[in-house]
Motif scaffolding. Sequence first.
Motif, PDB file in Angstrom:
ATOM      1  N   LYS B 258       9.378  -3.508 -11.736  1.00 58.83           N
ATOM      2  CA  LYS B 258       9.487  -2.875 -10.423  1.00 58.83           C
ATOM      3  C   LYS B 258       9.010  -1.430 -10.419  1.00 58.83           C
ATOM      4  N   THR B 259       9.307  -0.716 -11.525  1.00 56.67           N
ATOM      5  CA  THR B 259       8.943   0.698 -11.526  1.00 56.67           C
ATOM      6  C   THR B 259       7.423   0.891 -11.454  1.00 56.67           C
ATOM      7  N   THR B 262       6.170  -0.116  -8.031  1.00 55.76           N
ATOM      8  CA  THR B 262       6.441   0.859  -6.978  1.00 55.76           C
ATOM      9  C   THR B 262       5.383   1.959  -6.987  1.00 55.76           C
ATOM     10  N   GLY B 263       5.086   2.451  -8.214  1.00 53.53           N
ATOM     11  CA  GLY B 263       4.063   3.493  -8.334  1.00 53.53           C
ATOM     12  C   GLY B 263       2.729   3.014  -7.791  1.00 53.53           C
ATOM     13  N   LEU B 265       2.105   0.595  -5.651  1.00 51.46           N
ATOM     14  CA  LEU B 265       2.164   0.372  -4.202  1.00 51.46           C
ATOM     15  C   LEU B 265       2.062   1.701  -3.453  1.00 51.46           C
TER      16      LEU B 265
END
Lengths: 220, 460
Positions: B258-259, B262-263, B265
């Motif tokens: 996810k991390t 997220t970056g 995206l």
Amino acid sequence: MKNRILVVEDDAAIRDAVLLNLQFADYDAVAFDDGKKAADALECDHAYDLALLDIMLPGMDGFELFGLMEQYSIPVIYMTAKTDSASEIKGLRDGAEDYIVKPFDPLTLMVRIEKVLKRVGKWNAVYRVRDVVVNTETHTVTKDGEPVELQPLEFDVLIALLRHKNMTVSRERLLSEVWGFDYLGETRMVDVKISALRKKLGLEDAIRAIPKLGYRLEER
Amino acid sequence: MKLSNRITILCSSVLAAVILSVTVALLLFAKNTILSLSNEQVQRKQQTLRTSFSEMANYYAANSDSDAVHTSLVRYCFTRFSDQTSVLMKDGETVVSSVIVDPSAYVQKDGVDYGEAMPVAVTVQGRRLLIAGSSTSIGGKTYDVYVVEDISDVYTRIRRMAWIFAGVSVATIALGAFVVMALVRKSTKPVTALSEAAREIADGAYEKRVAVRTKDEIGALGEDFNRMADAVETKISELEERNERQRLFIGGVTHEFKTPLTGLLLHAGLLRRANLSDDERDASLAHIESQTAWLERLTQNLLKLTTSDDEIELQAVHIPDLLDEVKDGVEPKLNERGATLSVQCETETLTLNPELWRSLLNNLIVNAANAYDADAEEKPITLTVKDKTFSVTDYGRGIPTEAQSRIFEPFFRVDKSRSKKQGGSGLGLALVKAIADAHGASVTVESEEGKGTTVSVLLP
């Protein structure tokens, strides 16, 4: 005065992107990559209107930082990769205003920030772009000091563009923020309001149509 | 039908058959004994009567002149010895009798008989009679002496005895059946308990066991059952544990993805929608590149982690060659960090999977290089191979004692922010452990904070 926002996020990519988004939306943002450093800095300077906290942080985790935020009455939005409900419930029960689950969409983050700021009464109601000043509390718009008359829907479209200043906003997004979801598909209504705004405020070159994407209100 | 009922019915039937046949045999034996006793009695009575009568009559009446005197003397002599069962007859005519029948009709007389007279049993008018008779000569004249004994009473007694026998045997059978039932119930109780326990285990109560009270086959069955239940419980808890580990692992993987996502995206969104300056655009692209590289490392390691779970192919490997390859492979990464690797090898050949083992050593060495603070002057790392033990030593920060047991867990990081900056996926040591496990090798960690760490892998 701009709203001041504290960001504590250890991942550089996310931190930088959030900072850019906040700056584009006219916020004053300060960021830290470590919970301990953020806590230390808060001792001298805690004049923040809102804090965006990651939960898994080096130094001091987001839940620990929350205690300090409460002390300085700074409302908190968690940015978490933890989807398990246990951590969500802990965050909210402890009094966090909201949380947003990674990966998130920057426009959603901006809307959440605005809602929290309005709820806690710290929302800075004045937007500026070039020589246009918009006061959301008095619902007044001035150009070069002279008041300009706007229809309610034109005013709302202007606010939506200002909220995501320097970012391209799709027609669909404008529809759902201004008209609500019932009007999805009627994108032509957006174009009508945009051309009215351009004419009345002299923002012909500032409100740019980006092909296939939507509209962008540019500061520079 | 229940086993206990079937055994009870079977045993009771056998018991009843035995008791009944014994009873019937006893009854018949008793009847015969009683009857033969009666026979002997009647026979003896008749003999005594005849002998006594014959002696006396021959003494007094043998020389009588007239028939009348003779007859009267004979009758007199007979009555001296007779009772209500005695009969005296002469030429088919009754001389003396007090019985209801004519005994001559039942007894065959073949001439004068001084010997034994076997009694004859007859039933007349519902009475059972024993008739014994024989002839005797008195003064030249033949007389028949009979004893007619009524033995109806004997039969009545025998019948009564038969009823008593029947009653006793029915009671015995009932008692026997009851005892058999109790015994069978008692002995099948452990079987019932076993079946109940098996049902409970089937319903998920894996901790259920049966009490073993006897040392017979059923006791042995109980012990075997408990052993089986132990094995099942162990297996199930192993599976549950594994399942839980897998669940946590997948949770960890999702979280790790996810991390960087997220970056990606956020920066892709900025590039697409925002009015960025050239510097900002460059920074965004750099972030996207590094996040993508991180995701790539993560997937590579995940792939290795999952394939090391499968059955691995082992082969004899020349260890010095393998170590050279490893050294060449990690050199760029070590140079980047300013670390130096020295290798000592006292082993020629070992059996292992070279691909996976290279990856294991590679991870240990990079990990050792990351154990130094970035500004450390020297960063020596030693790799020692002796017998079947591979050891990688650094003199860096060391691992806090409380973290030492957890460093092989996927995504566990002693220091989260530093590890990420150094490009760790959080899977390096988990991968080492998985590869070692696949080889049946054990991994040990010796570490002291501030002094350094030695990780040793011992092949079986």
